[in-house]
Design a protein around this motif. Sequence first.
Motif, PDB file in Angstrom:
ATOM      1  N   GLU A 107      55.497  33.447 -18.157  1.00 25.50           N
ATOM      2  CA  GLU A 107      54.879  33.327 -16.859  1.00 25.50           C
ATOM      3  C   GLU A 107      54.471  34.614 -15.942  1.00 25.50           C
ATOM      4  N   VAL A 108      55.224  35.915 -16.240  1.00 26.20           N
ATOM      5  CA  VAL A 108      54.838  36.836 -15.690  1.00 26.20           C
ATOM      6  C   VAL A 108      53.476  37.703 -16.269  1.00 26.20           C
ATOM      7  N   LYS A 109      53.366  37.201 -17.256  1.00 32.16           N
ATOM      8  CA  LYS A 109      51.954  37.755 -17.725  1.00 32.16           C
ATOM      9  C   LYS A 109      50.852  36.945 -17.155  1.00 32.16           C
ATOM     10  N   ALA A 110      51.083  35.662 -16.735  1.00 24.68           N
ATOM     11  CA  ALA A 110      49.929  34.949 -15.837  1.00 24.68           C
ATOM     12  C   ALA A 110      48.914  34.869 -16.672  1.00 24.68           C
ATOM     13  N   ARG A 111      48.726  34.809 -17.838  1.00 28.07           N
ATOM     14  CA  ARG A 111      47.355  34.527 -18.346  1.00 28.07           C
ATOM     15  C   ARG A 111      46.625  33.198 -18.197  1.00 28.07           C
ATOM     16  N   PRO A 112      45.305  33.304 -18.315  1.00 23.74           N
ATOM     17  CA  PRO A 112      44.569  31.843 -17.946  1.00 23.74           C
ATOM     18  C   PRO A 112      45.094  30.854 -18.827  1.00 23.74           C
ATOM     19  N   ARG A 113      45.183  29.742 -18.340  1.00 22.23           N
ATOM     20  CA  ARG A 113      45.487  28.558 -19.050  1.00 22.23           C
ATOM     21  C   ARG A 113      44.409  27.825 -19.581  1.00 22.23           C
ATOM     22  N   TYR A 114      43.223  28.308 -19.498  1.00 22.68           N
ATOM     23  CA  TYR A 114      42.140  27.644 -20.260  1.00 22.68           C
ATOM     24  C   TYR A 114      40.940  28.465 -19.744  1.00 22.68           C
ATOM     25  N   ILE A 115      39.985  28.673 -20.964  1.00 23.94           N
ATOM     26  CA  ILE A 115      38.886  29.416 -20.726  1.00 23.94           C
ATOM     27  C   ILE A 115      37.679  28.442 -21.357  1.00 23.94           C
ATOM     28  N   GLY A 140      56.252  22.332 -24.504  1.00 24.32           N
ATOM     29  CA  GLY A 140      54.961  21.975 -24.293  1.00 24.32           C
ATOM     30  C   GLY A 140      54.012  22.751 -25.009  1.00 24.32           C
ATOM     31  N   ILE A 141      54.209  23.978 -25.041  1.00 22.68           N
ATOM     32  CA  ILE A 141      53.526  24.897 -25.732  1.00 22.68           C
ATOM     33  C   ILE A 141      54.261  25.893 -26.532  1.00 22.68           C
ATOM     34  N   THR A 142      53.748  26.024 -27.885  1.00 19.61           N
ATOM     35  CA  THR A 142      54.649  26.945 -28.774  1.00 19.61           C
ATOM     36  C   THR A 142      53.968  28.204 -28.387  1.00 19.61           C
ATOM     37  N   SER A 143      55.039  29.188 -28.740  1.00 20.82           N
ATOM     38  CA  SER A 143      54.465  30.712 -28.581  1.00 20.82           C
ATOM     39  C   SER A 143      55.294  31.461 -29.492  1.00 20.82           C
ATOM     40  N   LEU A 144      54.504  32.301 -29.950  1.00 17.82           N
ATOM     41  CA  LEU A 144      54.910  33.117 -31.144  1.00 17.82           C
ATOM     42  C   LEU A 144      55.948  34.119 -30.694  1.00 17.82           C
ATOM     43  N   SER A 145      55.804  34.649 -29.381  1.00 18.81           N
ATOM     44  CA  SER A 145      56.813  35.623 -28.957  1.00 18.81           C
ATOM     45  C   SER A 145      58.197  35.109 -28.699  1.00 18.81           C
ATOM     46  N   ILE A 146      58.362  33.912 -28.560  1.00 20.91           N
ATOM     47  CA  ILE A 146      59.774  33.353 -28.270  1.00 20.91           C
ATOM     48  C   ILE A 146      60.457  32.878 -29.703  1.00 20.91           C
ATOM     49  N   LYS A 147      59.521  32.878 -30.642  1.00 20.06           N
ATOM     50  CA  LYS A 147      60.002  32.195 -31.840  1.00 20.06           C
ATOM     51  C   LYS A 147      61.343  32.633 -32.368  1.00 20.06           C
ATOM     52  N   PRO A 148      61.328  34.131 -32.390  1.00 17.90           N
ATOM     53  CA  PRO A 148      62.600  34.714 -32.924  1.00 17.90           C
ATOM     54  C   PRO A 148      63.942  34.026 -32.322  1.00 17.90           C
ATOM     55  N   ILE A 149      63.696  34.013 -31.052  1.00 18.79           N
ATOM     56  CA  ILE A 149      64.818  33.444 -30.239  1.00 18.79           C
ATOM     57  C   ILE A 149      65.444  31.964 -30.937  1.00 18.79           C
ATOM     58  N   ARG A 150      64.137  31.161 -31.313  1.00 19.44           N
ATOM     59  CA  ARG A 150      64.498  29.925 -31.671  1.00 19.44           C
ATOM     60  C   ARG A 150      65.062  30.085 -33.025  1.00 19.44           C
ATOM     61  N   LYS A 161      51.043  27.100 -10.336  1.00 17.19           N
ATOM     62  CA  LYS A 161      50.197  27.898 -11.213  1.00 17.19           C
ATOM     63  C   LYS A 161      50.917  28.242 -12.591  1.00 17.19           C
ATOM     64  N   GLU A 162      51.985  27.366 -12.986  1.00 15.62           N
ATOM     65  CA  GLU A 162      52.689  27.895 -14.172  1.00 15.62           C
ATOM     66  C   GLU A 162      51.681  27.875 -15.500  1.00 15.62           C
ATOM     67  N   VAL A 163      52.229  28.626 -16.301  1.00 16.83           N
ATOM     68  CA  VAL A 163      51.599  28.816 -17.557  1.00 16.83           C
ATOM     69  C   VAL A 163      52.069  27.786 -18.635  1.00 16.83           C
ATOM     70  N   ASN A 164      53.557  27.508 -18.539  1.00 16.05           N
ATOM     71  CA  ASN A 164      53.955  26.356 -19.581  1.00 16.05           C
ATOM     72  C   ASN A 164      53.689  25.025 -18.666  1.00 16.05           C
ATOM     73  N   ILE A 165      52.875  24.481 -19.351  1.00 10.43           N
ATOM     74  CA  ILE A 165      52.660  23.364 -18.419  1.00 10.43           C
ATOM     75  C   ILE A 165      52.877  21.999 -19.251  1.00 10.43           C
ATOM     76  N   PHE A 166      53.614  21.100 -18.371  1.00  7.86           N
ATOM     77  CA  PHE A 166      53.984  19.938 -19.062  1.00  7.86           C
ATOM     78  C   PHE A 166      53.529  18.660 -18.059  1.00  7.86           C
ATOM     79  N   LEU A 167      52.349  18.390 -18.193  1.00 12.28           N
ATOM     80  CA  LEU A 167      51.473  17.439 -17.102  1.00 12.28           C
ATOM     81  C   LEU A 167      52.412  16.331 -16.649  1.00 12.28           C
ATOM     82  N   ARG A 168      52.934  15.707 -17.656  1.00 11.75           N
ATOM     83  CA  ARG A 168      53.703  14.429 -16.983  1.00 11.75           C
ATOM     84  C   ARG A 168      54.905  14.814 -16.294  1.00 11.75           C
ATOM     85  N   GLY A 169      55.373  15.585 -16.410  1.00 12.80           N
ATOM     86  CA  GLY A 169      56.654  15.991 -15.464  1.00 12.80           C
ATOM     87  C   GLY A 169      56.255  16.638 -14.239  1.00 12.80           C
ATOM     88  N   MET A 170      54.919  17.259 -14.140  1.00 10.60           N
ATOM     89  CA  MET A 170      54.853  18.174 -13.094  1.00 10.60           C
ATOM     90  C   MET A 170      54.174  17.172 -11.921  1.00 10.60           C
TER      91      MET A 170
END
Length: 317
Positions: A300-308, A226-236, A180-189
């Motif tokens: 992951e805890v937000k568990a938003r839909p991975r596609y709509i 696998g996915i860029t996310s604005l919320s973790i940019k400051p950490i980068r 169910k993970e939101v951070n998906i990297f298919l070839r590794g999964m």
Amino acid sequence: MKPNLWIVIPCYNEEKVLPITCDMFLNKIKELEKKGLIGEASKILFVNDGSKDKTWEIIEDLSKKDTHFIGISQSRNRGHQNAVLAGLMEAKDKCDITISIDCDGQDDINAMDKMVEEYLNGAEIVYGVRSKRKTDTFFKRFTAESFYKLLKTMGVQVVFNHADYRLVSSRVLKEFENFKEVNIFLRGMFPLVGFKSTSVYYERKERIAGESHYPLSKMLGLAFDGITSLSIKPIRIITAMGLLVALLGMIGIIWVIITVITGNSIIGWASTLCIILCVSGVQLVSIGVIGEYIGKIYMEVKARPRYIISEKTYNKD
Ligand code: UDP
Ligand code: MG
């Protein structure tokens, strides 16, 4: 019973390439049907990944032209991995096998025959592996191969030189649905799902038309999470700052050595400064890396839909 195949093709701003490659896919599926390798209810499923050009209109027109062509559209652009996932999840209950492939003609469609044969011989997952990268530039080849090596060193189980051209049976997809993970990297999964798997080798060609959506920056992003996310940019940014400080420290060390050799050193202060800079650099990098994991947990805890899916060319009622 012959297995019904759904070819899953993610498309993002591909109006230039789609009119060319659609016939390649159609001819291939007809050929496989004629050979008796797949069933008559096989389909070519285009996943429009929120394109801003005429891609969706082209897909709609194609679906009217030949019943093999069908399409779904995502409500917005979510990236290649999510587009492939949306297609696979759409297909899983409606067919026996899926093959995911890019729409730009870079992956050799003639490898599909061998993939289906491997499935008929008992494999549930068949990885398409690039045997040669002659058409890639030296830089692309170097960065791509370093990417696989880096993943391997970091303990990610991936098939070397395999991207997202693969056959997956619906049986595997039904198990994969529970990842169910939101951070998906298919070839590794997919290797984590298990089942019998094998590889088929093919030569990677040049893009038929249009431009790559994977410049270096995007490739780095894929390597990172696998996915860029604005919320973790400051950490980068913190990570980058750490690297910069560490670099300054290293330059400082060289400078200290030079001053010592040339006899111009004031004992004590320079070396202390360098140590402080180096250590604080390392600390900042470490905080950045930990932050990266916290960022992932946050998503992951937000568990938003991975596609709509907003539209389909079929079952419109
Ligand atoms: N793609 C997508 N969403 C995106 C970026 C790309 O669905 O946000 C699709 C694109 O249409 C193509 C495939 O993913 O079918 C691979 O992209 P591309 O050919 O640009 O990448 P490259 O082959 O250069 O790595
Ligand atoms: Mg491509």
